[in-house]
Scaffold this active site. Structure first.
Site, PDB file in Angstrom:
ATOM      1  N   GLU A  85       0.854  -1.199   0.000  1.00  0.00           N
ATOM      2  CA  GLU A  85       0.000   0.000   0.000  1.00  0.00           C
ATOM      3  C   GLU A  85       0.893   1.253   0.000  1.00  0.00           C
ATOM      4  OE1 GLU A  85      -2.466   2.177  -0.354  1.00  0.00           O
ATOM      5  OE2 GLU A  85      -3.925   1.191   0.974  1.00  0.00           O
ATOM      6  N   HIS A 119      -0.708   4.330  -0.442  1.00  0.00           N
ATOM      7  CA  HIS A 119      -1.638   5.406  -0.081  1.00  0.00           C
ATOM      8  C   HIS A 119      -1.519   6.619  -0.997  1.00  0.00           C
ATOM      9  CE1 HIS A 119      -2.138   3.321   3.955  1.00  0.00           C
ATOM     10  NE2 HIS A 119      -3.378   3.533   3.570  1.00  0.00           N
ATOM     11  N   GLU A 171      -0.280  -0.787  -4.585  1.00  0.00           N
ATOM     12  CA  GLU A 171      -1.538  -0.032  -4.532  1.00  0.00           C
ATOM     13  C   GLU A 171      -1.300   1.471  -4.518  1.00  0.00           C
ATOM     14  OE1 GLU A 171      -4.446  -1.405  -1.762  1.00  0.00           O
ATOM     15  OE2 GLU A 171      -5.302   0.590  -1.489  1.00  0.00           O
ATOM     16  N   GLU A 224     -10.017   3.059  -4.878  1.00  0.00           N
ATOM     17  CA  GLU A 224     -10.806   3.463  -3.706  1.00  0.00           C
ATOM     18  C   GLU A 224     -11.299   4.908  -3.791  1.00  0.00           C
ATOM     19  OE1 GLU A 224      -7.224   2.730  -1.072  1.00  0.00           O
ATOM     20  OE2 GLU A 224      -8.108   4.401   0.007  1.00  0.00           O
ATOM     21  N   HIS A 259     -12.548  -2.146  -2.246  1.00  0.00           N
ATOM     22  CA  HIS A 259     -12.002  -1.412  -1.109  1.00  0.00           C
ATOM     23  C   HIS A 259     -13.032  -1.499   0.011  1.00  0.00           C
ATOM     24  CE1 HIS A 259     -11.245   2.469   1.142  1.00  0.00           C
ATOM     25  NE2 HIS A 259     -10.087   1.850   1.226  1.00  0.00           N
TER      26      HIS A 259
HETATM   27  O1  LIG Z   1      -6.756   0.543   0.984  1.00  0.00           O
HETATM   28  C1  LIG Z   1      -7.171   0.974   2.033  1.00  0.00           C
HETATM   29  O2  LIG Z   1      -7.730   0.291   2.881  1.00  0.00           O
HETATM   30  C2  LIG Z   1      -7.088   2.482   2.229  1.00  0.00           C
HETATM   31  O3  LIG Z   1      -6.087   3.068   1.531  1.00  0.00           O
HETATM   32  C3  LIG Z   1      -7.226   3.052   3.546  1.00  0.00           C
HETATM   33  O4  LIG Z   1      -8.526   3.011   3.877  1.00  0.00           O
HETATM   34  C4  LIG Z   1      -6.223   2.684   4.610  1.00  0.00           C
HETATM   35  O5  LIG Z   1      -5.494   1.536   4.280  1.00  0.00           O
HETATM   36  C5  LIG Z   1      -6.769   2.547   5.994  1.00  0.00           C
HETATM   37  O6  LIG Z   1      -7.482   3.656   6.352  1.00  0.00           O
HETATM   38  C6  LIG Z   1      -5.711   2.331   7.028  1.00  0.00           C
HETATM   39  O7  LIG Z   1      -6.275   2.138   8.255  1.00  0.00           O
HETATM   40 MG   LIG Z   2      -5.647   1.921  -0.140  1.00  0.00          MG
END
Ligand SMILES: O=C(O)[C@H](O)[C@@H](O)[C@H](O)[C@H](O)CO
Ligand SMILES: [Mg+2]
Length: 396
Positions: free
Chosen positions: A198, A200, A224, A250, A300
């Site tokens: 991830e 972000h 991601e 997401e 997501h």
């Molecule tokens: O792919 C996911 O789930 C999102 O990017 C977020 O929602 C964060 O990971 C989550 O908030 C961390 O707690």
């Molecule tokens: Mg994410």
């Protein structure tokens, strides 16, 4: 036919928090019809609790008085009225939550879970991947130890963000730290478990490419949101210079926006969020869009138990499903209790719930008792989306 007579936004909170600030509250939408049917949906809070709450009230004006059994027609009509629906996260999540509640009502009226209304399930159990499991993990050892526990519970895949406070740019120190964490997790889980990285959506393309080159030897199943959400040029560049699977979705809030990424080949694993993409009505179209381009789906699913229940219904009908994201084992207890703890994870899978509509029963008493006035969330140095505590080292 039943008319929509009431739409109520409900903000729920508890002293027991979630693994991220923005998951500490849930926004639920309750829809009531003229013949007394009730349906529930969930909207996305982020830092916009008040805005989303108010937007639900505004969007409701377009839905009240309409036929509850016609979510498609109602969505099309609202799309026309709203004008900025595909540009407003608040409108998109409000509309999605109302749409979910309508499908819940249709299912309840016909006595069938949503998956049956949409052609039937293609699997009885939904395979899930773990997120939220690495709270307070900082060192590679912390990550390794927690990852082992996840695998012990039966998960075959887990996601994490190994980049600490790095933002936009990453230097050698950051690359080294991330690599050590990923290496530790790979060694801890072995080669048969999928590692999902991830980002972000917070790096520029050059940094994201450096990251990919550094981490590819640990064989991550996907990368991601490697670049900022709106940076399509950056994503094209990333695609050109790397060969890892890209996951994203997401923050997509319309079918046509999703089509751009899918048709350009900029995504391998699409992560639509049923609480922003347009509920069940648009969610089902996104599944088919992805299927046509051989893109896999991994919804997501990072907020609450109502979102989770809809994600299970939709994962059940998705032929091109990779895995469903899951925080359930790391939810605070109150979130599990909202659906009477009916969506337990066993051996990395959740049995598809088959009660009418949403598939689970809703603990209406608990919802009533958790209701609070909407208020602003505090903004802290630790970004709102992180799994809590993973930045601790950098804050002291
Ligand atoms: O792919 C996911 O789930 C999102 O990017 C977020 O929602 C964060 O990971 C989550 O908030 C961390 O707690
Ligand atoms: Mg994410």
């Amino acid at each position: 036919m039943a008319k929509i007579s009431e739409i109520e936004p409900l903000v729920l909170a508890h002293t027991e928090k979630g693994s991220a600030t923005w998951a500490s509250v849930m926004i639920v939408v309750k829809v009531v019809t003229s013949n007394g049917m009730v349906g529930y949906g969930e909207a996305v809070p982020t830092l916009r609790v008040i805005n989303v709450y108010n937007t639900i009230k505004q969007v409701s004006k377009g839905y009240i008085g309409k036929e509850a059994e016609e979510p498609e027609e109602n969505y099309q009509e609202w799309y026309k009225q709203d004008f900025y629906l595909a540009r407003s996260f608040e409108s998109a999540t409000a509309t999605s939550a109302i749409d979910q509640a309508l499908w819940d009502i249709v299912g309840k009226e016909l006595g069938a879970p949503i998956y049956k209304l949409l052609g039937g399930k293609v699997r009885d159990k939904i395979p899930v991947y773990a997120n939220g499991w690495y709270q307070d993990a900082i060192t590679p050892e912390d990550f390794a130890e927690k990852a082992k526990e996840v695998v012990k519970r039966g998960y075959k895949a887990l996601k994490f963000d190994p980049f600490g406070p790095y933002y936009n740019w990453i230097d050698e120190k950051g690359l080294k730290e991330a690599e050590e964490r990923v290496k530790a997790v790979r060694e801890a889980v072995g080669n048969d478990v999928d590692i999902l990285i991830e980002h972000h959506g917070r790096f520029n393309a050059d940094s994201a490419i450096l990251i990919a080159k550094r981490l590819e030897k640990y064989n991550p199943m996907f990368m991601e949101e490697p670049v900022h959400h709106e940076d399509i040029e950056g994503l094209r560049k990333y695609r050109q210079h790397t060969s890892l699977n890209i996951a994203l979705g997401e923050r997509l809030i319309s079918l046509k926006e999703t089509a751009v990424y899918v048709s350009e080949g900029l995504v391998n694993i699409l992560q639509p969020d049923l609480c922003n993409i347009g509920g069940i009505t648009i969610g089902r179209k996104v599944i088919s869009l992805a299927e046509a381009f051989d893109v896999e789906i991994a919804f997501h699913n990072a907020f609450g138990s109502i979102q989770n229940a809809y994600s299970l219904q939709m994962s059940a009908i998705t032929p091109n499903l990779y895995l469903l994201e899951n925080f359930y084992d790391w939810f605070p207890q109150w979130k599990r209790d909202i659906v009477f703890d009916e969506t337990k994870i066993e051996n990395g899978h959740v049995k598809v719930p088959d009660k009418p509509g949403i598939g689970v029963s809703i603990n209406e008493k608990l919802i009533e008792s958790l209701k609070v006035e909407p208020k602003e969330l505090e903004v802290q140095e630790e970004p709102v989306w992180v799994v809590k505590g993973t930045w601790k080292k950098y804050l002291t």
